[in-house]
Structure formats: structure tokens, C-alpha cells
Design a protein around this motif. Sequence first.
Motif, PDB file in Angstrom:
ATOM      1  N   GLU A  98       0.839  -1.189   0.000  1.00 20.52           N
ATOM      2  CA  GLU A  98       0.000   0.000   0.000  1.00 20.52           C
ATOM      3  C   GLU A  98       0.880   1.246   0.000  1.00 20.52           C
ATOM      4  O   GLU A  98       2.053   1.196   0.353  1.00 20.52           O
ATOM      5  N   TYR A  99       0.294   2.359  -0.424  1.00 19.36           N
ATOM      6  CA  TYR A  99       0.996   3.634  -0.362  1.00 19.36           C
ATOM      7  C   TYR A  99       0.911   4.195   1.050  1.00 19.36           C
ATOM      8  O   TYR A  99      -0.128   4.090   1.703  1.00 19.36           O
ATOM      9  N   VAL A 100       2.012   4.792   1.508  1.00 13.64           N
ATOM     10  CA  VAL A 100       2.093   5.340   2.856  1.00 13.64           C
ATOM     11  C   VAL A 100       2.501   6.815   2.767  1.00 13.64           C
ATOM     12  O   VAL A 100       3.456   7.159   2.062  1.00 13.64           O
ATOM     13  N   ARG A 101       1.764   7.655   3.490  1.00 17.06           N
ATOM     14  CA  ARG A 101       2.080   9.083   3.565  1.00 17.06           C
ATOM     15  C   ARG A 101       3.452   9.254   4.223  1.00 17.06           C
ATOM     16  O   ARG A 101       3.860   8.432   5.029  1.00 17.06           O
ATOM     17  N   GLN A 102       4.161  10.326   3.887  1.00 17.39           N
ATOM     18  CA  GLN A 102       5.462  10.567   4.509  1.00 17.39           C
ATOM     19  C   GLN A 102       5.354  10.388   6.014  1.00 17.39           C
ATOM     20  O   GLN A 102       4.408  10.851   6.625  1.00 17.39           O
ATOM     21  N   GLN A 103       6.349   9.729   6.592  1.00 21.63           N
ATOM     22  CA  GLN A 103       6.318   9.400   8.011  1.00 21.63           C
ATOM     23  C   GLN A 103       7.048  10.424   8.877  1.00 21.63           C
ATOM     24  O   GLN A 103       6.827  10.486  10.084  1.00 21.63           O
ATOM     25  N   ALA A 104       7.920  11.193   8.268  1.00 22.89           N
ATOM     26  CA  ALA A 104       8.638  12.254   8.981  1.00 22.89           C
ATOM     27  C   ALA A 104       9.067  13.297   7.960  1.00 22.89           C
ATOM     28  O   ALA A 104       9.372  12.962   6.814  1.00 22.89           O
ATOM     29  N   THR A 105       9.075  14.547   8.390  1.00 26.32           N
ATOM     30  CA  THR A 105       9.497  15.634   7.514  1.00 26.32           C
ATOM     31  C   THR A 105      10.304  16.653   8.309  1.00 26.32           C
ATOM     32  O   THR A 105      10.152  16.763   9.523  1.00 26.32           O
ATOM     33  N   ALA A 106      11.135  17.395   7.600  1.00 25.41           N
ATOM     34  CA  ALA A 106      11.905  18.472   8.217  1.00 25.41           C
ATOM     35  C   ALA A 106      12.293  19.468   7.130  1.00 25.41           C
ATOM     36  O   ALA A 106      12.390  19.105   5.954  1.00 25.41           O
ATOM     37  N   ARG A 158      13.715  26.968   0.528  1.00 23.50           N
ATOM     38  CA  ARG A 158      14.344  26.283   1.660  1.00 23.50           C
ATOM     39  C   ARG A 158      14.773  24.892   1.204  1.00 23.50           C
ATOM     40  O   ARG A 158      14.361  24.397   0.162  1.00 23.50           O
ATOM     41  N   ARG A 159      15.604  24.234   2.025  1.00 19.94           N
ATOM     42  CA  ARG A 159      15.903  22.822   1.841  1.00 19.94           C
ATOM     43  C   ARG A 159      14.882  22.053   2.673  1.00 19.94           C
ATOM     44  O   ARG A 159      14.476  22.498   3.746  1.00 19.94           O
ATOM     45  N   HIS A 160      14.469  20.885   2.171  1.00 17.08           N
ATOM     46  CA  HIS A 160      13.309  20.192   2.747  1.00 17.08           C
ATOM     47  C   HIS A 160      13.458  18.694   2.496  1.00 17.08           C
ATOM     48  O   HIS A 160      13.971  18.291   1.448  1.00 17.08           O
ATOM     49  N   VAL A 161      13.033  17.864   3.452  1.00 20.49           N
ATOM     50  CA  VAL A 161      13.063  16.404   3.281  1.00 20.49           C
ATOM     51  C   VAL A 161      11.745  15.780   3.713  1.00 20.49           C
ATOM     52  O   VAL A 161      11.052  16.288   4.591  1.00 20.49           O
ATOM     53  N   ARG A 162      11.436  14.660   3.043  1.00 23.38           N
ATOM     54  CA  ARG A 162      10.334  13.777   3.433  1.00 23.38           C
ATOM     55  C   ARG A 162      10.942  12.402   3.625  1.00 23.38           C
ATOM     56  O   ARG A 162      11.766  11.973   2.811  1.00 23.38           O
ATOM     57  N   CYS A 163      10.523  11.672   4.659  1.00 26.62           N
ATOM     58  CA  CYS A 163      11.147  10.385   4.961  1.00 26.62           C
ATOM     59  C   CYS A 163      10.122   9.287   5.207  1.00 26.62           C
ATOM     60  O   CYS A 163       9.028   9.543   5.705  1.00 26.62           O
ATOM     61  N   TRP A 164      10.552   8.072   4.872  1.00 25.23           N
ATOM     62  CA  TRP A 164       9.799   6.852   5.124  1.00 25.23           C
ATOM     63  C   TRP A 164      10.761   5.806   5.649  1.00 25.23           C
ATOM     64  O   TRP A 164      11.940   5.820   5.303  1.00 25.23           O
ATOM     65  N   SER A 165      10.267   4.882   6.458  1.00 17.29           N
ATOM     66  CA  SER A 165      11.087   3.771   6.929  1.00 17.29           C
ATOM     67  C   SER A 165      10.382   2.470   6.581  1.00 17.29           C
ATOM     68  O   SER A 165       9.299   2.187   7.098  1.00 17.29           O
ATOM     69  N   PHE A 166      10.992   1.712   5.659  1.00 12.32           N
ATOM     70  CA  PHE A 166      10.481   0.412   5.243  1.00 12.32           C
ATOM     71  C   PHE A 166      11.628  -0.589   5.279  1.00 12.32           C
ATOM     72  O   PHE A 166      12.728  -0.289   4.804  1.00 12.32           O
ATOM     73  N   GLU A 167      11.381  -1.769   5.801  1.00  8.49           N
ATOM     74  CA  GLU A 167      12.337  -2.869   5.744  1.00  8.49           C
ATOM     75  C   GLU A 167      13.731  -2.463   6.246  1.00  8.49           C
ATOM     76  O   GLU A 167      14.743  -2.754   5.630  1.00  8.49           O
TER      77      GLU A 167
END
Length: 135
Positions: free
Chosen positions: A42-50, A60-69
Amino acid sequence: MLLPDADGERGLERVMSVLVDEGWVRNPEEYTRFAWDRTDEEYVRQQATAAQTYYGTNGRRHVRCWSFESVVSMQAHEDTSARPKHGIASYQRGRDTIEAIFAADGWGITPSAIDLQNEKGPDHDGFATVIAETS
């Protein structure tokens, strides 16, 4: 950016702590993006951002993060200004910034980005740097 052996949610928080220590803000104003979770199919919304700033009015500089496996994947980029509507100015400058932040914190950085050959704008340009905690 790929951060292997990140230890799930705990690892995601460890990765985010490096950015917070650099003065970045968590949960900035942004657009929602999704990543495919192969395990749950399934698709998962970003789990963390900064980001460097909350709104990014002037870019600005920007990140979106996911943690899988046990791997944290980080979509890093530089935003355009937020007026009238912000977009991606550069993925490369976002990668360069994240590489420098993590290198300064003692993490190992691959010498060049890997071409995953899966570019899909506006989400990513298909290149990834591997970053590994050395301690």
C-alpha cells in the motif's frame, strides 16, 4: 537518500535528530506525498518531515522520509519560494545539503549518487546517495 540498517521507527527518529540538531524544524508546511510499502502493499504518507524553515516563503531545503524494511528513504530537495505556489528548484542542492549535514555528524556518505532509473517528477529525480551511521 538511502539510510540502510536504520532500525525502523527508532532509526527514523535517529535520522531526524541529526536534522533537528542542525536547526531544522519538524513537520513544516508542505504537500503530502506517498511512497509504496512493498511489505504491506500500500501507499504510505510521509512518516517524517523536516525543513530549514516552517513555511519556506523564500525557498528552503526540505526532506520527506519513510522507513520500510530497516531502510530510511529520504526525498531531499530545495523548494522554490512559496509564492504563488512552491515547487522543486533542485534535487541536487537538496542532496548536497543533506550529505554535508550527515558527513559533519560523522556518517559515511557514498562518493556519488546511485541512478535508480526511476525518476518521477515532482517526487524525485531517480538518484540516491547512500548514508550510513559509522558509530
